[in-house]
Design a protein around this motif. Structure first.
Motif, short mmCIF file in Angstrom:
data_model
loop_
_atom_site.label_atom_id
_atom_site.label_comp_id
_atom_site.label_asym_id
_atom_site.label_seq_id
_atom_site.Cartn_x
_atom_site.Cartn_y
_atom_site.Cartn_z
N VAL A 1 0.84 -1.21 0.00
CA VAL A 1 0.00 0.00 0.00
C VAL A 1 0.87 1.25 0.00
O VAL A 1 0.63 2.19 -0.77
N ARG B 1 -6.93 1.17 3.48
CA ARG B 1 -6.64 0.42 2.25
C ARG B 1 -6.16 -0.99 2.56
O ARG B 1 -6.53 -1.95 1.88
N ARG B 2 -5.31 -1.14 3.60
CA ARG B 2 -4.86 -2.47 4.01
C ARG B 2 -6.04 -3.34 4.45
O ARG B 2 -6.07 -4.54 4.18
#
Length: 318
Positions: A35, A54-55
Motif C-alpha cells: 500500500v 486500504r490495508r
C-alpha cells in the motif's frame, strides 16, 4: 494408464497446494508494504488513516492463514484476485493477455533448440575427436558459461545497432505489423533463448548417441550391412529417452530465461509484467504468475512421462 494418470494428477494437486502455500507466505512476508509503495513520498506523511483503510480493504491486516484461505477459495472459483496496480484489473485477464507472447517466444525457442541440439549433437558424435566435434563442444561450453542476458545484449549491439539487420525491441513496428515484421522481431529473443537452451542438450545428444553406437545391437546391424547413417538413426531413437526428461526439466529454466529476455527486448509477455509487479509489490499478480509457472512445470513433467511411453513402448506407466 487411467490409474497412473489418477495417481499422478493427485500428487500434482498436492504439490500445487504445497507450492502455493509456500509462495503465498514468501510473497506476503517479503519486506515492504504494497500500500505504501503506491504512494509518493509526499503523500506518505499524512496518509496513515488511508493506509490502514486500504490495508483493511485488501485484507492485508488479517492473519496470514486467513489471507491464504480467502485467496485459495477465490482461486478454486477461477478468480486469481485483482491487481493492486494496473487499474485494479483482474489478475487472470492480465496474465492471459501476456500468456500468448510468452508462449510464442518459448515454443519458438524450444522448437529451434531441439532441432539445433539434434543436428549439432549428431554431427559432433559422427565426427568424434575431429575439428567439427571440438568446435561444437567448445562453442556449447562457451554458450553455457555466458548468461542469456549477456548474449542478448551482444546480439542487440551486433545485429540491431551495428548491422541494422533486426529490430532491438518489441513484437512489431507500429507502422508495419505484417508477418515479415513479426518474424524479424522474433528472431533475436527467440534465437538467443534457443541457443542458450540447446547448449546442454547438444552435449546430452552427443554422449547418448556415442553410448548407443557402441551397443551390441548397432554393431550387429552394421555387420549385417546397415550404413553409418541408418545405424546412427537407429541409435538416436534409443538415446532420446534421457533427452526427453532433460527437455521437460528445462521448461522452468526456459521460462526463467524468457522472463529476463522479455525485459531486455521489451517483449510484452508475462515475464515483463511480473518483473513490474515485483517492483510494485503487486502481491496478487506475483502469486498468480507463480501459480501458472508451477502448473506449467507439473504438466511438463507429466508430458515427459507420456513421451517416454511413446518413445519406448517397453516402458510401463504404473
Amino acid at each position: 494408464m487411467l490409474r497412473y494418470l489418477a495417481v499422478r494428477l493427485s500428487s500434482m494437486l498436492a504439490v500445487l497446494v504445497l507450492v502455493s502455500i509456500g509462495l503465498f507466505a514468501l510473497v506476503i512476508a517479503a519486506p515492504g508494504d504494497p500500500v505504501t509503495s503506491m504512494l509518493s513520498p509526499e503523500e506518505l506523511g499524512n496518509s496513515q488513516d488511508y493506509i490502514a483503510q486500504r490495508r483493511h480493504e485488501l485484507g492485508l491486516d488479517r492473519p496470514l492463514p486467513l489471507q491464504y484461505v480467502a485467496w485459495a477459495g477465490r482461486v478454486l472459483q477461477g478468480d486469481l484476485g485483482t491487481s493492486f496496480v494496473n487499474q485494479n484489473r483482474p489478475v487472470a485477464h492480465l496474465l492471459l493477455e501476456r500468456l500468448g507472447p510468452t508462449l510464442e517466444l518459448m515454443l519458438t525457442a524450444m522448437t529451434f533448440s531441439i532441432l539445433l541440439a539434434l543436428v549439432l549433437g549428431v554431427t559432433a558424435a559422427a565426427r568424434k575427436n575431429k575439428p567439427a566435434d571440438y568446435l561444437i563442444s567448445t562453442s556449447t561450453m562457451l554458450v553455457m558459461s555466458v548468461p542469456a542476458f549477456f548474449l542478448g545484449m551482444l546480439a542487440i549491439y551486433v545485429f540491431a545497432f551495428r548491422l541494422r539487420w533486426l529490430p532491438s525491441s518489441g513484437m512489431s513496428s507500429p507502422s508495419d505489423g505484417g508477418l515479415v515484421d513479426l518474424l524479424k522481431h522474433l528472431i533475436l529473443p527467440a534465437g538467443i533463448l534457443a541457443i542458450h537452451g540447446c547448449a546442454g542438450l547438444i552435449r546430452y545428444v552427443r554422449a547418448g548417441l556415442l553410448e548407443e553406437l557402441n551397443a551390441d545391437y548397432v554393431r550387429t546391424a552394421v555387420a549385417k550391412g546397415a550404413g553409418p547413417m541408418r545405424a546412427r538413426m537407429h541409435a538416436l531413437r534409443n538415446s532420446l529417452l534421457p533427452l526427453i526428461t532433460l527437455l521437460m526439466m528445462n521448461v522452468p529454466e526456459l521460462l526463467g530465461g524468457a522472463v529476463i529476455l522479455e525485459t531486455l527486448f521489451a517483449w510484452p509477455g508475462m515475464g515483463q509484467l511480473t518483473l513490474a509487479a515485483i517492483g510494485n509489490q503487486d502481491i496478487p499478480l506475483i502469486v498468480g504468475f507463480g501459480l501458472i509457472v508451477t502448473v506449467l512445470v507439473l504438466l511438463s513433467n507429466l508430458l515427459a512421462d507420456l513421451l517416454y511411453r511413446l518413445a519406448d513402448p517397453r516402458v510401463r506407466l504404473r
